[in-house]
Design an enzyme around this catalytic site. Sequence first.
Site, PDB file in Angstrom:
ATOM      1  NE  ARG A  88      40.740  44.073  43.041  1.00  0.00           N
ATOM      2  CZ  ARG A  88      41.262  45.355  42.364  1.00  0.00           C
ATOM      3  NH1 ARG A  88      42.265  45.799  43.318  1.00  0.00           N
ATOM      4  NH2 ARG A  88      40.651  46.037  41.807  1.00  0.00           N
ATOM      5  NE  ARG A 127      39.018  54.350  35.764  1.00  0.00           N
ATOM      6  CZ  ARG A 127      39.162  53.785  36.750  1.00  0.00           C
ATOM      7  NH1 ARG A 127      39.585  54.406  37.909  1.00  0.00           N
ATOM      8  NH2 ARG A 127      38.670  52.569  36.794  1.00  0.00           N
TER       9      ARG A 127
END
Length: 206
Positions: A88, A127
């Site tokens: 990342r 979500r």
Amino acid sequence: MIVILFGAPGSGKGTQAERVAATTGTPHVSTGAILRAEVARGSALGREAQPIMESGALVPDDLMVRIIESRLAEPDATGGVILDGFPRTVPQAEALDLMLGRNGREVGLVLSLEVDPDLIRERILRRAAIDGRSDDNPEALAARMRVYQRDTEPVVDHYVRAGTRIERIDGSPPIDLVTAEILKVLGAPTAPPAAASTIAGAETAS
Ligand code: ADP
């Protein structure tokens, strides 16, 4: 093959990684899922990671590199993995390249799931209402998007410079279509292995 599934928070990379793993039989290694499991267990690592994750920031590179190193040393990872959420940052990518290089391995493919930021916001807020993930609130989401642009997007350039194969995939169509596109790029048969073995089993029985 070591495949990196790359994409912004809400791009659908977790969902796609899971489906592609199930179809190809390649283990799915999600650093977000590993960290959430540690938080749920209340381990020392989980207690360290929890406030960082909830703020939308990144867990320190050295910790993540150690987590991945031990995961990739497990026997099921020798044939390859689908990495979701790692690397990342560029330092994580460099550490990954080094650890793979020590064993004569390398990243074989970077799959970049590309989704419009407005659609991402919409998906994550939906979500949040369904799963109640504690980092899916508007503030943490904004932080995650900033961190993604600043620290994570340069990872693709790192692999461009390294000459790694990179495939960009439109992540906005319905889930099934995106999965089919990824499987096509991987050159994987689209029927799940479970179905194939059922047929083989039936043939043996008859
Ligand atoms: P998403 O991609 O939807 O943001 P993830 O499940 O991949 O979610 O990650 C959730 C959180 O876990 C991140 O916001 C970050 O705090 C932490 N995390 C996961 N992977 C890494 C990593 N490789 N390096 C640092 N932090 C990470």
